[in-house]
Design an enzyme around this catalytic site. Sequence first.
Site: not given
Length: 218
Positions: A7, A32, A65, A67, A136, A142, A144, A174, A176, A196
């Site tokens: 990501s 991503h 993606h 959002m 998800m 967000f 992290g 997607d 964590g 990410g």
Amino acid sequence: MVKIAPSILSADFCKLGEEVVAAEHGGADMIHIDVMDGVFVPNLTIGPPVVKQIRKCTTLEFDCHLMVQKPQTLIQGFLSAGSDLITIHVESDKDTDAVLDEIRAGGNKAGLSLNPGTPLSEAEPFLEKLDLLLVMTVHPGFSGQKFMPEVVQKIRDAYKRIEELGTGIDLQVDGGIGLETARSVVEAGANVLVAGSAIYGGNVGERIAALRMAAESY
């Protein structure tokens, strides 16, 4: 085979093109791209003009993606910018059938995403139209965030339903995703991992290899 999708939300935006190239050279399977509109989620990220520029840097598949609250207003822009896969949220304000049809008519693969609290049943009517289902494992918006283990059962259920239908669509997760969580989601049936912070911020190639090894160790 597990696919790794770095990501770029966690990449260094001062050298975004270089970060995309590093992911390709490091063995990534796709890129991503998290698109946020400041409405569906609080943050605001990138749009088609940035995608068009980084498209010049790589031949890897672009996994966009969205959002966003009204994805129907952005589909043509991302198609023109060079996307390969566009994923929309089932929770957004749109005619899901119509938007998925528009994505596929434009030559892209079509994906549908579920927030952690959204039941699988919300996506089931559309599974036969999809190339990818995204589950998800954090709340969107967000980078992290901490992985939500309670979502693993939904991944298992989604995998079972996909197998029953025989559609062969990808099951992406997607949020964590790192060395400790990759194995659990792959065991549950996921085959595309978005990561990410687990990839960017260090040696990208080494981190992709480590994540792939962890994911496939089960």
